[in-house]
Motif scaffolding. Structure first.
Motif, PDB file in Angstrom:
ATOM      1  N   ARG A 265      -7.474  46.473  38.528  1.00 58.16           N
ATOM      2  CA  ARG A 265      -6.972  45.933  39.797  1.00 58.16           C
ATOM      3  C   ARG A 265      -6.133  44.688  39.518  1.00 58.16           C
ATOM      4  N   ALA A 266      -4.818  44.852  39.577  1.00 54.93           N
ATOM      5  CA  ALA A 266      -3.915  43.729  39.326  1.00 54.93           C
ATOM      6  C   ALA A 266      -3.727  42.930  40.615  1.00 54.93           C
ATOM      7  N   VAL A 267      -4.802  42.339  41.086  1.00 52.93           N
ATOM      8  CA  VAL A 267      -4.750  41.520  42.295  1.00 52.93           C
ATOM      9  C   VAL A 267      -5.425  40.193  42.010  1.00 52.93           C
ATOM     10  N   GLY A 268      -5.068  39.186  42.797  1.00 51.73           N
ATOM     11  CA  GLY A 268      -5.680  37.886  42.608  1.00 51.73           C
ATOM     12  C   GLY A 268      -4.662  36.784  42.762  1.00 51.73           C
ATOM     13  N   ALA A 269      -4.940  35.653  42.162  1.00 55.32           N
ATOM     14  CA  ALA A 269      -4.049  34.498  42.197  1.00 55.32           C
ATOM     15  C   ALA A 269      -4.182  33.766  40.869  1.00 55.32           C
ATOM     16  N   GLY A 270      -3.183  33.890  40.016  1.00 51.27           N
ATOM     17  CA  GLY A 270      -3.218  33.238  38.720  1.00 51.27           C
ATOM     18  C   GLY A 270      -3.316  31.729  38.868  1.00 51.27           C
ATOM     19  N   ALA A 271      -4.128  31.087  38.034  1.00 51.08           N
ATOM     20  CA  ALA A 271      -4.365  29.650  38.179  1.00 51.08           C
ATOM     21  C   ALA A 271      -3.913  28.874  36.948  1.00 51.08           C
ATOM     22  N   GLU A 272      -4.576  29.078  35.818  1.00 43.24           N
ATOM     23  CA  GLU A 272      -4.303  28.288  34.626  1.00 43.24           C
ATOM     24  C   GLU A 272      -4.123  29.202  33.426  1.00 43.24           C
ATOM     25  N   ILE A 273      -3.313  28.756  32.472  1.00 43.78           N
ATOM     26  CA  ILE A 273      -3.098  29.507  31.239  1.00 43.78           C
ATOM     27  C   ILE A 273      -3.167  28.537  30.069  1.00 43.78           C
ATOM     28  N   LEU A 274      -3.851  28.958  28.999  1.00 44.14           N
ATOM     29  CA  LEU A 274      -4.006  28.138  27.797  1.00 44.14           C
ATOM     30  C   LEU A 274      -3.656  28.973  26.567  1.00 44.14           C
ATOM     31  N   LEU A 275      -3.137  28.298  25.546  1.00 42.75           N
ATOM     32  CA  LEU A 275      -2.894  28.901  24.240  1.00 42.75           C
ATOM     33  C   LEU A 275      -3.776  28.186  23.233  1.00 42.75           C
ATOM     34  N   SER A 276      -4.541  28.937  22.458  1.00 44.03           N
ATOM     35  CA  SER A 276      -5.438  28.315  21.483  1.00 44.03           C
ATOM     36  C   SER A 276      -4.635  27.605  20.390  1.00 44.03           C
ATOM     37  N   TYR A 277      -5.287  26.652  19.722  1.00 44.33           N
ATOM     38  CA  TYR A 277      -4.629  25.843  18.704  1.00 44.33           C
ATOM     39  C   TYR A 277      -4.064  26.708  17.574  1.00 44.33           C
ATOM     40  N   ASP A 278      -4.793  27.777  17.198  1.00 41.73           N
ATOM     41  CA  ASP A 278      -4.320  28.654  16.136  1.00 41.73           C
ATOM     42  C   ASP A 278      -3.358  29.721  16.643  1.00 41.73           C
ATOM     43  N   GLU A 279      -3.065  29.685  17.945  1.00 38.94           N
ATOM     44  CA  GLU A 279      -2.076  30.563  18.592  1.00 38.94           C
ATOM     45  C   GLU A 279      -2.441  32.038  18.504  1.00 38.94           C
ATOM     46  N   ARG A 280      -3.722  32.336  18.394  1.00 35.97           N
ATOM     47  CA  ARG A 280      -4.179  33.728  18.339  1.00 35.97           C
ATOM     48  C   ARG A 280      -4.737  34.205  19.674  1.00 35.97           C
ATOM     49  N   MET A 281      -4.994  33.290  20.618  1.00 34.14           N
ATOM     50  CA  MET A 281      -5.587  33.664  21.896  1.00 34.14           C
ATOM     51  C   MET A 281      -4.856  32.992  23.055  1.00 34.14           C
ATOM     52  N   ILE A 282      -4.606  33.784  24.085  1.00 33.85           N
ATOM     53  CA  ILE A 282      -4.191  33.284  25.403  1.00 33.85           C
ATOM     54  C   ILE A 282      -5.365  33.517  26.345  1.00 33.85           C
ATOM     55  N   VAL A 283      -5.704  32.516  27.153  1.00 33.92           N
ATOM     56  CA  VAL A 283      -6.748  32.683  28.165  1.00 33.92           C
ATOM     57  C   VAL A 283      -6.166  32.277  29.510  1.00 33.92           C
ATOM     58  N   ALA A 284      -6.485  33.047  30.555  1.00 32.18           N
ATOM     59  CA  ALA A 284      -5.948  32.795  31.894  1.00 32.18           C
ATOM     60  C   ALA A 284      -7.063  32.924  32.924  1.00 32.18           C
ATOM     61  N   SER A 285      -6.969  32.111  33.980  1.00 30.44           N
ATOM     62  CA  SER A 285      -7.969  32.143  35.053  1.00 30.44           C
ATOM     63  C   SER A 285      -7.351  32.640  36.350  1.00 30.44           C
ATOM     64  N   ASN A 286      -8.241  33.086  37.247  1.00 29.48           N
ATOM     65  CA  ASN A 286      -7.848  33.701  38.515  1.00 29.48           C
ATOM     66  C   ASN A 286      -8.506  32.923  39.648  1.00 29.48           C
ATOM     67  N   ARG A 287      -7.708  32.303  40.522  1.00 26.08           N
ATOM     68  CA  ARG A 287      -8.263  31.465  41.584  1.00 26.08           C
ATOM     69  C   ARG A 287      -8.288  32.174  42.943  1.00 26.08           C
ATOM     70  N   GLN A 288      -8.291  33.505  42.928  1.00 19.46           N
ATOM     71  CA  GLN A 288      -8.394  34.247  44.183  1.00 19.46           C
ATOM     72  C   GLN A 288      -9.650  33.806  44.939  1.00 19.46           C
ATOM     73  N   THR A 289      -9.531  33.610  46.251  1.00 19.87           N
ATOM     74  CA  THR A 289     -10.642  33.062  47.033  1.00 19.87           C
ATOM     75  C   THR A 289     -11.443  34.123  47.768  1.00 19.87           C
TER      76      THR A 289
END
Length: 383
Positions: A265-289
């Protein structure tokens, strides 16, 4: 629009590998910004190095909604953005995260509110993005803590220029991101669906061009070489990978956008995005209420700028907005806006996976003994 769907994963508490566990076991202090519009408080919390986040102290900053925090690149200085009042203030960081204001709060631009600010990579300037009527604001930051605004030349072609109190069209610039090597900066604009780039030198911003990114571009991260970037979109809850020209900083697409929500389900509200120090991981949060998509965050592995192996993690709370990695990206702190709770993931550097380390979240509202919801929205690690 092409979509890559994420596998779901509930990360139980378990042992991390030796390299990760050694850092996770270190006690560390974290500052917390909030969207609390009643109490004028910033918080310091501690990670006990094992399985618990504890409340440490609070600082009365005398302004409401201290929602965004940024550290100076070299000095022990904290920039605080008061979102509702469009003001900023710098604080010296003392023992146990206690804050001391250098000077009174200053206007962070011409608009009625300002939700983002950061120091330039050389620490000489602060850049603020104002919304909902467009605009950005650059301030010279001096060694004695004083600051003054840098006037910008108006350009009618600039999609992020200030539109005034009664704009004829919508504009919502949301973040400023500086290129790590070039004299270039980027501004994603939620309302115009554009991510623009500027020549940025001596505090002066000169508009160069834009890349159309559908879905409300909100935040962006860039790798250390400045060759790849990832733009998180709020309304479509996607991430658009981009290539960055080594000479000009110009953006081009690097494949199709990927979804940051759970399962199919590609629904929601993107909030924050981070790139790890070693640049191997992207992490993103969803602020859908609404619904349960907001209970999750999503990670990706990074391969030549492309995002692969999406995995969603249950965070045992609702409406994730703020997150932060520690300096080597073995710890990931996060907060729930609805619950007012804060938790911690550990990241295994070998497997590139997350493990939830906090079986019991810190309830910031209860720990601070305040009557209004705390709404944790941003974090910075001090150690």
């Amino acid at each position: 629009m092409g979509v890559v769907f994420a596998a779901s994963f509930h990360a139980p508490a378990s042992a991390l590998n030796t390299e990760t566990a050694s850092y996770a076991a270190t006690k560390t202090t974290i500052l917390v910004g909030t969207q609390d519009n009643i109490d004028d408080l910033l918080y310091a919390i501690t990670w006990n190095g094992k399985d618990k986040i504890e409340y440490l102290t609070q600082t009365n900053v005398t302004h409401k909604m201290p929602s965004w925090l940024a550290l100076h690149p070299t000095d022990k200085m904290l920039l605080v953005i008061y979102e509702d009042g469009a003001k900023y203030q710098n604080f010296k960081i003392g023992k146990d995260g206690k804050l001391t204001a250098e000077f009174k709060a200053m206007k962070s631009g011409p608009g009625p509110s300002s939700g983002f600010g950061t120091f330039s990579k050389d620490g000489k300037y602060m850049v603020f993005v104002n919304y909902p009527n467009g605009g950005y604001h650059v301030v010279r930051y001096l060694a004695d803590g004083t600051s003054y605004p840098i006037p910008q030349k108006e350009n009618l072609d600039d999609p992020n220029r200030y539109l005034g109190p009664n704009p004829s069209h919508a504009s919502h610039p949301h973040q400023f991101v500086e290129h790590p090597k070039l004299d270039i900066g980027y501004i994603p604009n939620l309302a115009t669906n554009l991510t623009s780039f500027y020549h940025f030198k001596g505090g002066k911003m000169t508009f160069q061009g834009s890349l159309k990114v559908d879905g409300g571009p909100r935040h962006m991260v860039i790798n250390k070489e400045g060759t790849f970037g990832w733009v998180l979109t709020e309304t479509s809850c996607m991430i658009q990978p981009v290539k960055i020209d080594r000479q000009t900083g110009k953006l081009t697409y690097n494949g199709k956008p990927v979804a940051i929500t759970q399962a199919d389900r590609a629904v929601g509200a993107g909030a924050e995005i981070l790139l790890s120090y070693d640049e191997r991981m992207i992490v993103a949060s969803n602020r859908q209420t609404e619904g349960h998509q907001n209970d999750y965050l999503t990670t990706f592995e990074v391969d030549s700028g492309r995002l692969t192996k999406p995995t969603t993690y249950d965070t045992d709370g609702q409406v994730i907005r703020g997150m932060a990695f520690n300096k080597d990206s073995t710890l990931l702190v996060f907060g729930h806006e609805t619950n007012g709770t804060i938790g911690m993931f550990g990241r295994d550097l070998e497997t590139n996976k997350l493990t939830l380390l906090t079986p019991h979240m810190l309830n910031l509202t209860a720990a601070a003994k305040i009557n209004s919801p705390s709404f944790p929205s941003s974090f910075v690690f001090l150690d």
